[in-house]
Design a protein around this motif. Sequence first.
Motif, short mmCIF file in Angstrom:
data_model
loop_
_atom_site.label_atom_id
_atom_site.label_comp_id
_atom_site.label_asym_id
_atom_site.label_seq_id
_atom_site.Cartn_x
_atom_site.Cartn_y
_atom_site.Cartn_z
N GLN A 169 16.04 23.86 -2.41
CA GLN A 169 15.12 24.22 -1.54
C GLN A 169 14.15 22.93 -1.78
O GLN A 169 14.30 22.06 -2.71
CB GLN A 169 14.26 25.45 -2.00
N ILE A 170 12.89 22.65 -1.09
CA ILE A 170 12.22 21.48 -1.00
C ILE A 170 10.80 21.84 -1.93
O ILE A 170 10.43 23.17 -1.55
CB ILE A 170 11.78 20.92 0.34
N ILE A 171 10.51 21.24 -2.98
CA ILE A 171 9.40 21.49 -3.61
C ILE A 171 8.26 20.54 -3.47
O ILE A 171 8.50 19.46 -3.29
CB ILE A 171 9.75 21.48 -5.02
N GLN A 172 7.31 21.08 -3.12
CA GLN A 172 5.97 20.18 -2.97
C GLN A 172 4.93 20.74 -4.35
O GLN A 172 4.35 21.78 -3.78
CB GLN A 172 5.33 20.19 -1.58
N LEU A 173 4.38 19.86 -5.06
CA LEU A 173 3.53 20.47 -6.02
C LEU A 173 2.13 20.55 -5.46
O LEU A 173 1.36 21.14 -6.22
CB LEU A 173 3.46 19.38 -7.49
N ALA A 174 1.63 19.55 -4.58
CA ALA A 174 0.58 19.51 -3.93
C ALA A 174 0.43 18.52 -2.78
O ALA A 174 1.38 18.06 -2.19
CB ALA A 174 -0.74 19.01 -5.07
#
Length: 458
Positions: A169-174
Amino acid sequence: MSFPHILAVPYPAQGHVIPLLELSQCLVKHGCRVTFVNTEHTHKRVMNDLHEKNSIGGENQIHLASIPDGLEPWEDRNNLSKVMEVTRKVMSEKLEELIEKINREKDGKIICVIVDGTAGFTIPVVEKMKIRKVVFWPCAVASLALFYKIPKLIDDGIIDKDGTPVKKQIIQLAQNIPKIDSTKLIWTSLGSEDLTSHKRMFELLYNSIEASKAADYLICNSVYDLEPEAFTLVPNILPIGPLLPSIRQGHSSGSFRVEDSTCLKWLDQQQPHSVIYVAFGSFTVLEKTQFQELALGLELTNRPFLWVVRPDITDEANEAYPNGFQERVAGRGQLVGWAPQQKVLSHPSIACFFSHCGWNSTLEGVSNGLPFLCWPYFADQFIDESYICDIWKVGLKFNKDESGIITKEEIKSKVEKVLGDESVKARALELQETALKSVKEGGYSERNFKKLIEWIKA
């Protein structure tokens, strides 16, 4: 007159040694003495670049020292989880011995140790010896933020407690921080496909970075305005970058390979903004088919190019070229084993930087106002690629075909696209201004560096 004596400890890899050595040269310029400690294997390579001199600079120069890394001379130092496993124990022990030895000498005790965050495993030794400790992070702050968010990634079910992704999956922290593919996390993309070594690497890196949190001071080779959102995720970190020799009118040192400067004369003969510079750092390895597609892609562009082909970039670099390639490109293609990269990137004939997106290379390209073509290989390079292409929009990514190859046609097409896009070039020049402004008198990085010097001398 006594100069404050600092010990600098990089992680034993090219992209870690160069920026910490650059920081050391800045410290010397401001009246400090530095003992720079490499592992014996790295020390030999750096000494080779310096033609066997064991110091850099003038009177209160940088003294180069070495400690064992615990590996036998013939063992593979590209096996990163093994290197980290072994060096962690040996480096910590030997570092303590070295500090004690220096402190017994009449030249002035060590008053502060600056440790690379990836070598944070040495921090407990420094704490035990009651010496002030600074942790230096040599990569993008977004990559450090990823480690700081590990407990949350585990809680959210994105990775398990061993760091293994639960699903792709794609993770975006902010917002405005690079999106990360969960299968390309720093510790899951370090060359080896082996799950056990991924788990081990995850544990070693995470523990190193946790140990780094005990530092009195946390600094990084970055620029606040290049990644402001990432700074909100890592409390207390102060940017002092970009750390580049050109900024202090000095020379780059710490290269593991002997640079071939003949390419600079060749660049002098090329038209302004005409040359594609291709360099993939010290770790990237290409499988033979991919190497040949890259060569044919550069040939198809019909443009002059300077290509750094390390002898170990593929199994048999000299045998791997497509038939007749070297003869066909002889007039406009320059091939070298290793280049004086910072001089190349600042050369007026360079049009774009075809890069593996290591953070040093990224900062060097940005500081010279160049558009990028991105070919990341492992670790934090995917985060840097996302900054370049998705957030700063000063470069392009390549798409692979169904068999996982970046084809010659794709290479030709992206070269034409990036070099034909005036808006990319304009943004690259704006980004250059942002980066350089931070280290000028009164800039944010420059003020942070001054604070660090005052703290060291206090």
